[in-house]
Design a protein around this motif. Structure first.
Motif, PDB file in Angstrom:
ATOM      1  N   PRO A 142       0.815  -1.218   0.000  1.00  0.00           N
ATOM      2  CA  PRO A 142       0.000   0.000   0.000  1.00  0.00           C
ATOM      3  C   PRO A 142       0.854   1.276   0.000  1.00  0.00           C
ATOM      4  CG  PRO A 142      -0.792  -1.541   1.641  1.00  0.00           C
ATOM      5  CD  PRO A 142       0.460  -2.119   1.075  1.00  0.00           C
ATOM      6  N   ASN A 143       1.975   1.254   0.711  1.00  0.00           N
ATOM      7  CA  ASN A 143       2.890   2.388   0.716  1.00  0.00           C
ATOM      8  C   ASN A 143       4.153   1.966  -0.028  1.00  0.00           C
ATOM      9  OD1 ASN A 143       4.397   4.632   1.149  1.00  0.00           O
ATOM     10  ND2 ASN A 143       4.497   4.440   3.378  1.00  0.00           N
ATOM     11  N   ALA A 144       4.203   2.271  -1.314  1.00  0.00           N
ATOM     12  CA  ALA A 144       5.310   1.805  -2.144  1.00  0.00           C
ATOM     13  C   ALA A 144       6.461   2.802  -2.204  1.00  0.00           C
ATOM     14  CB  ALA A 144       4.808   1.507  -3.553  1.00  0.00           C
ATOM     15  N   GLU A 145       6.435   3.814  -1.381  1.00  0.00           N
ATOM     16  CA  GLU A 145       7.512   4.798  -1.364  1.00  0.00           C
ATOM     17  C   GLU A 145       8.635   4.320  -0.458  1.00  0.00           C
ATOM     18  OE1 GLU A 145       6.317   8.762  -0.485  1.00  0.00           O
ATOM     19  OE2 GLU A 145       4.520   8.608  -1.716  1.00  0.00           O
ATOM     20  N   TRP A 146       9.850   4.645  -0.855  1.00  0.00           N
ATOM     21  CA  TRP A 146      11.010   4.364  -0.023  1.00  0.00           C
ATOM     22  C   TRP A 146      12.087   5.384  -0.344  1.00  0.00           C
ATOM     23  CZ3 TRP A 146      15.241   3.219  -3.053  1.00  0.00           C
ATOM     24  CH2 TRP A 146      15.003   2.665  -4.308  1.00  0.00           C
ATOM     25  N   SER A 147      13.062   5.488   0.505  1.00  0.00           N
ATOM     26  CA  SER A 147      14.171   6.411   0.274  1.00  0.00           C
ATOM     27  C   SER A 147      15.481   5.696   0.575  1.00  0.00           C
ATOM     28  CB  SER A 147      14.021   7.667   1.141  1.00  0.00           C
ATOM     29  OG  SER A 147      14.040   7.309   2.502  1.00  0.00           O
ATOM     30  N   LEU A 148      16.546   6.279   0.084  1.00  0.00           N
ATOM     31  CA  LEU A 148      17.877   5.701   0.259  1.00  0.00           C
ATOM     32  C   LEU A 148      18.722   6.671   1.070  1.00  0.00           C
ATOM     33  CD1 LEU A 148      20.045   3.573  -0.497  1.00  0.00           C
ATOM     34  CD2 LEU A 148      20.467   4.898  -2.569  1.00  0.00           C
ATOM     35  N   GLN A 149      19.174   6.227   2.202  1.00  0.00           N
ATOM     36  CA  GLN A 149      20.017   7.053   3.064  1.00  0.00           C
ATOM     37  C   GLN A 149      21.480   6.742   2.737  1.00  0.00           C
ATOM     38  OE1 GLN A 149      18.806   9.315   5.340  1.00  0.00           O
ATOM     39  NE2 GLN A 149      20.914   9.977   5.535  1.00  0.00           N
ATOM     40  N   LEU A 150      22.221   7.757   2.309  1.00  0.00           N
ATOM     41  CA  LEU A 150      23.636   7.603   1.991  1.00  0.00           C
ATOM     42  C   LEU A 150      24.489   8.229   3.079  1.00  0.00           C
ATOM     43  CD1 LEU A 150      23.522   8.526  -1.811  1.00  0.00           C
ATOM     44  CD2 LEU A 150      23.618   6.237  -0.808  1.00  0.00           C
ATOM     45  N   ASP A 151      25.744   7.820   3.137  1.00  0.00           N
ATOM     46  CA  ASP A 151      26.672   8.409   4.099  1.00  0.00           C
ATOM     47  C   ASP A 151      26.888   9.888   3.772  1.00  0.00           C
ATOM     48  OD1 ASP A 151      26.987   5.947   5.314  1.00  0.00           O
ATOM     49  OD2 ASP A 151      28.762   5.427   4.132  1.00  0.00           O
ATOM     50  N   GLU A 152      27.279  10.640   4.767  1.00  0.00           N
ATOM     51  CA  GLU A 152      27.580  12.055   4.566  1.00  0.00           C
ATOM     52  C   GLU A 152      28.655  12.194   3.489  1.00  0.00           C
ATOM     53  OE1 GLU A 152      28.050  16.190   6.673  1.00  0.00           O
ATOM     54  OE2 GLU A 152      27.087  14.499   7.614  1.00  0.00           O
ATOM     55  N   GLY A 153      28.439  13.113   2.562  1.00  0.00           N
ATOM     56  CA  GLY A 153      29.403  13.349   1.490  1.00  0.00           C
ATOM     57  C   GLY A 153      29.203  12.475   0.276  1.00  0.00           C
ATOM     58  N   GLU A 154      28.267  11.550   0.343  1.00  0.00           N
ATOM     59  CA  GLU A 154      27.972  10.710  -0.820  1.00  0.00           C
ATOM     60  C   GLU A 154      26.652  11.183  -1.423  1.00  0.00           C
ATOM     61  OE1 GLU A 154      27.686   6.024  -2.162  1.00  0.00           O
ATOM     62  OE2 GLU A 154      27.560   6.522  -0.045  1.00  0.00           O
ATOM     63  N   ASP A 155      26.712  11.598  -2.692  1.00  0.00           N
ATOM     64  CA  ASP A 155      25.532  12.125  -3.370  1.00  0.00           C
ATOM     65  C   ASP A 155      25.168  11.256  -4.560  1.00  0.00           C
ATOM     66  OD1 ASP A 155      25.320  14.502  -1.744  1.00  0.00           O
ATOM     67  OD2 ASP A 155      27.093  15.253  -2.823  1.00  0.00           O
ATOM     68  N   ILE A 156      23.889  11.212  -4.891  1.00  0.00           N
ATOM     69  CA  ILE A 156      23.417  10.493  -6.067  1.00  0.00           C
ATOM     70  C   ILE A 156      23.673  11.355  -7.294  1.00  0.00           C
ATOM     71  CG2 ILE A 156      21.383   9.588  -7.253  1.00  0.00           C
ATOM     72  CD1 ILE A 156      20.243   8.899  -4.469  1.00  0.00           C
ATOM     73  N   LEU A 157      24.350  10.770  -8.302  1.00  0.00           N
ATOM     74  CA  LEU A 157      24.669  11.487  -9.528  1.00  0.00           C
ATOM     75  C   LEU A 157      23.866  10.992 -10.730  1.00  0.00           C
ATOM     76  CD1 LEU A 157      28.558  11.708  -9.162  1.00  0.00           C
ATOM     77  CD2 LEU A 157      26.822  13.395  -8.494  1.00  0.00           C
ATOM     78  N   CYS A 158      23.434   9.742 -10.695  1.00  0.00           N
ATOM     79  CA  CYS A 158      22.735   9.163 -11.840  1.00  0.00           C
ATOM     80  C   CYS A 158      21.859   8.003 -11.367  1.00  0.00           C
ATOM     81  CB  CYS A 158      23.766   8.675 -12.862  1.00  0.00           C
ATOM     82  SG  CYS A 158      23.097   8.253 -14.461  1.00  0.00           S
ATOM     83  N   VAL A 159      20.689   7.869 -11.984  1.00  0.00           N
ATOM     84  CA  VAL A 159      19.753   6.791 -11.645  1.00  0.00           C
ATOM     85  C   VAL A 159      19.260   6.150 -12.932  1.00  0.00           C
ATOM     86  CG1 VAL A 159      17.528   6.242 -10.577  1.00  0.00           C
ATOM     87  CG2 VAL A 159      19.006   7.966  -9.541  1.00  0.00           C
ATOM     88  N   ALA A 160      19.132   4.828 -12.936  1.00  0.00           N
ATOM     89  CA  ALA A 160      18.542   4.097 -14.060  1.00  0.00           C
ATOM     90  C   ALA A 160      17.696   2.961 -13.491  1.00  0.00           C
ATOM     91  CB  ALA A 160      19.617   3.544 -14.979  1.00  0.00           C
TER      92      ALA A 160
END
Length: 191
Positions: A3-21
């Motif tokens: 029912p709640n299909a949302e989720w998030s990804l917690q990364l370490d400090e200083g690590e940023d998402i640059l690309c998603v596929a």
């Protein structure tokens, strides 16, 4: 789905998402630490790879993930961007299916075209050729387009054989459009 299909990804400090596929079996996330994180559709990390070169872009199709990265070993020698595509099968454990150079048009190719037309623009003349699009055809052939407008298809991944599927520079009927700054953007590629 839950029912709640949302989720998030917690990364370490200083690590940023640059690309998603996304492909049919995983969500791929490339980060500033050169990590390729493969996640399930519920947000659970399935695998993590540490990549040697920075990723330019990536895309997915069915169970295949295509990752284009800078080929740092040849980029400095050539004096212009050199790219490499690596294809991963992501069904169960991640496996490299193929890895080969990802060609771009020669910078002189565009200049020669414009010089023939008598219309060389100073800013376009010095602009490096870039990868502008990456995707799969309707049957799963990897395709690229560069800033010159050449659309290529990877016909033999294990041998790195690409074929030009569309080359506006070689088409006389498209020269006026090209000279006026008209550019192409693929919507779909059919084989």
């Amino acid at each position: 789905w839950a029912p709640n299909a949302e989720w998030s990804l917690q990364l370490d400090e200083g690590e940023d998402i640059l690309c998603v596929a996304v492909c049919d079996v995983t969500v791929a996330v490339y980060t500033s630490r050169k990590y390729l994180r493969l996640l399930s559709f519920t947000g659970v990390q399935r695998d993590i790879l540490s990549l040697a070169s920075p990723v330019v872009t990536m895309c997915g199709w069915k169970n295949t993930l295509a990752v284009v990265s800078m080929d740092v070993s040849t980029a400095a020698l050539a004096g212009h961007p050199s790219l490499r595509v690596t294809m991963y099968e992501c069904e169960r454990a991640v496996q490299t299916v193929a890895s080969c150079p990802c060609p771009l048009s020669a910078p002189a190719h565009d200049r020669c075209f414009d010089a023939v037309l008598g219309s060389v623009e100073a800013d376009a003349e010095d602009a490096p050729v870039q990868l502008t699009w990456l995707g799969f055809s309707e049957i799963g052939s990897l395709c690229t387009m560069d800033s010159v407008g050449v659309l290529r298809t990877l016909v033999e991944p294990s041998e790195g054989q690409w074929t030009p599927a569309f080359d506006p520079v070689s088409k006389p009927e498209l020269r006026d459009e090209r000279r006026k700054g008209f550019r192409y953007w693929p919507i779909a590629v059919t084989d």
